[in-house]
Design a protein around this motif. Sequence first.
Motif, PDB file in Angstrom:
ATOM      1  N   ASN A   1      15.366   9.897 103.957  1.00  0.00           N
ATOM      2  CA  ASN A   1      14.663  10.833 104.832  1.00  0.00           C
ATOM      3  C   ASN A   1      13.154  10.683 104.739  1.00  0.00           C
ATOM      4  N   GLY A   2      12.692  10.087 103.659  1.00  0.00           N
ATOM      5  CA  GLY A   2      11.258   9.926 103.487  1.00  0.00           C
ATOM      6  C   GLY A   2      10.544  11.162 102.980  1.00  0.00           C
ATOM      7  N   LYS A   3      11.264  12.211 102.657  1.00  0.00           N
ATOM      8  CA  LYS A   3      10.666  13.447 102.160  1.00  0.00           C
ATOM      9  C   LYS A   3      11.528  13.985 101.039  1.00  0.00           C
ATOM     10  N   PRO A   4      11.072  14.845 100.189  1.00  0.00           N
ATOM     11  CA  PRO A   4       9.717  15.369 100.105  1.00  0.00           C
ATOM     12  C   PRO A   4       8.790  14.390  99.385  1.00  0.00           C
ATOM     13  N   LEU A   5       7.541  14.660  99.491  1.00  0.00           N
ATOM     14  CA  LEU A   5       6.540  13.847  98.811  1.00  0.00           C
ATOM     15  C   LEU A   5       6.058  14.579  97.568  1.00  0.00           C
ATOM     16  N   PHE A   6       5.958  13.847  96.475  1.00  0.00           N
ATOM     17  CA  PHE A   6       5.580  14.437  95.187  1.00  0.00           C
ATOM     18  C   PHE A   6       4.191  13.980  94.768  1.00  0.00           C
ATOM     19  N   ASP A   7       3.502  14.868  94.053  1.00  0.00           N
ATOM     20  CA  ASP A   7       2.220  14.523  93.439  1.00  0.00           C
ATOM     21  C   ASP A   7       2.433  13.711  92.170  1.00  0.00           C
ATOM     22  N   LEU A   8       3.540  13.992  91.497  1.00  0.00           N
ATOM     23  CA  LEU A   8       3.798  13.377  90.196  1.00  0.00           C
ATOM     24  C   LEU A   8       5.296  13.122  90.032  1.00  0.00           C
ATOM     25  N   ILE A   9       5.616  11.929  89.566  1.00  0.00           N
ATOM     26  CA  ILE A   9       6.993  11.614  89.200  1.00  0.00           C
ATOM     27  C   ILE A   9       7.000  11.202  87.740  1.00  0.00           C
ATOM     28  N   LEU A  10       7.807  11.893  86.963  1.00  0.00           N
ATOM     29  CA  LEU A  10       7.982  11.562  85.555  1.00  0.00           C
ATOM     30  C   LEU A  10       9.178  10.626  85.427  1.00  0.00           C
ATOM     31  N   LEU A  11       8.973   9.535  84.755  1.00  0.00           N
ATOM     32  CA  LEU A  11      10.013   8.540  84.504  1.00  0.00           C
ATOM     33  C   LEU A  11       9.938   8.235  83.010  1.00  0.00           C
ATOM     34  N   ILE A  12      10.237   9.259  82.218  1.00  0.00           N
ATOM     35  CA  ILE A  12      10.031   9.206  80.774  1.00  0.00           C
ATOM     36  C   ILE A  12      11.348   8.892  80.069  1.00  0.00           C
ATOM     37  N   ASP A  13      11.321   7.865  79.246  1.00  0.00           N
ATOM     38  CA  ASP A  13      12.480   7.470  78.443  1.00  0.00           C
ATOM     39  C   ASP A  13      13.706   7.184  79.312  1.00  0.00           C
ATOM     40  N   VAL A  14      13.474   6.493  80.431  1.00  0.00           N
ATOM     41  CA  VAL A  14      14.547   6.155  81.358  1.00  0.00           C
ATOM     42  C   VAL A  14      14.754   4.642  81.451  1.00  0.00           C
ATOM     43  N   LEU A  15      13.690   3.887  81.520  1.00  0.00           N
ATOM     44  CA  LEU A  15      13.776   2.449  81.794  1.00  0.00           C
ATOM     45  C   LEU A  15      14.088   1.634  80.536  1.00  0.00           C
ATOM     46  N   HIS A  16      15.240   1.909  79.964  1.00  0.00           N
ATOM     47  CA  HIS A  16      15.657   1.179  78.762  1.00  0.00           C
ATOM     48  C   HIS A  16      15.998  -0.259  79.124  1.00  0.00           C
ATOM     49  N   ASN A  17      15.580  -1.188  78.276  1.00  0.00           N
ATOM     50  CA  ASN A  17      15.827  -2.592  78.591  1.00  0.00           C
ATOM     51  C   ASN A  17      17.301  -2.962  78.554  1.00  0.00           C
TER      52      ASN A  17
ATOM     53  N   LYS B   1       8.123   5.179  94.428  1.00  0.00           N
ATOM     54  CA  LYS B   1       6.821   5.161  95.102  1.00  0.00           C
ATOM     55  C   LYS B   1       6.924   5.717  96.523  1.00  0.00           C
ATOM     56  N   ARG B   2       8.079   5.528  97.152  1.00  0.00           N
ATOM     57  CA  ARG B   2       8.277   6.055  98.502  1.00  0.00           C
ATOM     58  C   ARG B   2       8.348   7.577  98.515  1.00  0.00           C
ATOM     59  N   CYS B   3       8.548   8.180  97.347  1.00  0.00           N
ATOM     60  CA  CYS B   3       8.630   9.645  97.241  1.00  0.00           C
ATOM     61  C   CYS B   3       7.283  10.274  96.894  1.00  0.00           C
ATOM     62  N   LEU B   4       6.256   9.461  96.705  1.00  0.00           N
ATOM     63  CA  LEU B   4       4.936   9.966  96.320  1.00  0.00           C
ATOM     64  C   LEU B   4       4.073  10.260  97.538  1.00  0.00           C
ATOM     65  N   ASN B   5       3.179  11.229  97.383  1.00  0.00           N
ATOM     66  CA  ASN B   5       2.173  11.406  98.415  1.00  0.00           C
ATOM     67  C   ASN B   5       1.096  10.333  98.221  1.00  0.00           C
ATOM     68  N   LYS B   6       0.060  10.353  99.052  1.00  0.00           N
ATOM     69  CA  LYS B   6      -0.943   9.278  99.022  1.00  0.00           C
ATOM     70  C   LYS B   6      -1.638   9.133  97.676  1.00  0.00           C
ATOM     71  N   LYS B   7      -1.912  10.236  97.008  1.00  0.00           N
ATOM     72  CA  LYS B   7      -2.605  10.176  95.719  1.00  0.00           C
ATOM     73  C   LYS B   7      -1.648  10.434  94.546  1.00  0.00           C
TER      74      LYS B   7
END
Length: 140
Positions: free
Chosen positions: A94-110, A126-132
Motif C-alpha cells: 500500500n505504500g503507507k504508513p510512513l514512519f520517522d523511525l524504524i527499529l531493527l534491533i537484534d534481528v539481522l542475525h547472520n 526503507k519504503r516505509c520511511l518518510n523522507k527524513k
Amino acid sequence: MSLRLEWLKEKENINDINLWYNKYYDYFSSAIIRHSKSIMDYGCGIGYYIVPISQNEKCEFLGVEKDLDIIDYLKAKGQKEVINLIEFEKIIKNGKPLFDLILLIDVLHNYYFSMADRALLISKLKRCLNKKGRIVTTFN
C-alpha cells in the motif's frame, strides 16, 4: 506456546525490560526517539523497545513480529499495535504508513539472514520511511 516465546519469557524474567529501560532508554530516547512521531519496531519480540516507547512517548508506534504466539502475548499485555509479517507486507504494497523511525534491533542475525536477504529487508523497510526517516539497526 512456541519455544521462542517460552525462551523469551524466561529471558524477560532474567533480563527484564526495566533493565534495558534503566540502562539505555534515556540516551536512546533523547538521541533518537523524541524526534520521532511514528515508530516501527520490526522484529519486536516480547517488547523490549516497543513497551517503554508506548508507555513513555507521545508517538504512534507499530510492532512487527513473525511469531503469532508472541503477538498474542503482547496483545494480552496491552500492546494492541502489533502485527504479523503478512500484515506488514500489505503495508509495503500500500505504500503507507510512513514512519520517522524504524527499529531493527537484534534481528539481522547472520544465521537467519544472508547478506542478500538483509539488503532485501532493509530495502523493504526503507519504503516505509518518510523522507527524513531513519532505520536504527544492529548486526550480529
